[in-house]
Design a protein around this motif. Structure first.
Motif: not given
Length: 214
Positions: A14-17, A71-77, A108-109
């Motif tokens: 889902l997200l590009d870590y 950085h987790l808050a910055e992730l894009s799909p 995450t949510l």
């Protein structure tokens, strides 16, 4: 018609870590030839020849620092995954099953809700415990599992072959890090319709729609 139940992994699906992580590594270690997603040809970063950190312990330590720095808050799909989730939400109940730590639940949510508003009904965090994640996949009545981890897909396939219990159909989302180690084995399983391999995000919904209409 009863709605399907589908579980999605989070990071790498889902997200590009990886892009965020590599940007951090490239900047911190002043990598001469910048590392890109296509350079990550193994699930273990310690096995990547040009990766500047060489031990699993040091990589995990650096990764925790990267995550704890917000950085987790910055992730894009990933491109195409939002359209796939939108399409599948019409015929299925969708869950997120992730190896992330429970301490990362709030961010995450928030990130998932921002990018996929009201599309996922529940979230499970295995606290980086592989066995717990696998067991959750097996014990919660899913019809399909979508993950980028080759070992998860192989273990689900093994359960299917052994016929020990009703097992969801595993779908591997193709990424550079799962196209090398054991990929030949995964392709052989695909030939025998034990697993499916989605080459793009949009192909996930194509696979599920085609099978659910049989």
């Amino acid at each position: 018609m009863k709605k399907l139940a589908i579980a999605f992994d989070c990071d790498g699906v889902l997200l590009d870590y990886v892009t965020s992580w590599l940007n951090y590594i490239n900047n911190k270690y002043r990598v001469n030839q910048l590392l890109k997603e296509e350079d990550i040809t193994d699930f273990g970063f310690e096995n990547i020849e040009r990766f500047p950190i060489k031990t699993k312990e040091e990589i995990e330590k650096e990764m925790r620092f990267h995550i704890n720095s917000g950085h987790l808050a910055e992730l894009s799909p990933y491109n195409g995954i939002q359209a796939t989730i939108e399409k599948l939400s019409e015929i299925a109940k969708l869950d997120v099953v992730t190896a992330r730590f429970i301490s990362e639940r709030d961010v995450t949510l928030e990130t998932i809700e921002y990018n996929f508003p009201k599309r996922f009904r529940s979230f499970y965090f295995s606290d980086n415990n592989y066995t717990l994640k696998l067991e959750y996949f097996l014990n919660n009545g899913y019809d399909f599992i979508v993950d980028d981890h080759p070992q998860i897909i192989l273990d689900l396939a093994k359960t299917l072959i052994e016929g020990e219990k009703e097992t969801p159909l595993p779908i591997l989302l193709s990424r550079p890090w799962n196209n090398h180690s054991r990929f030949q084995e995964l392709q052989e399983l695909e030939k025998h319709n034990i697993i499916k391999i989605a080459r793009t995000e949009l192909e996930i919904s194509d696979i599920i729609f085609s099978i659910s209409q049989l």
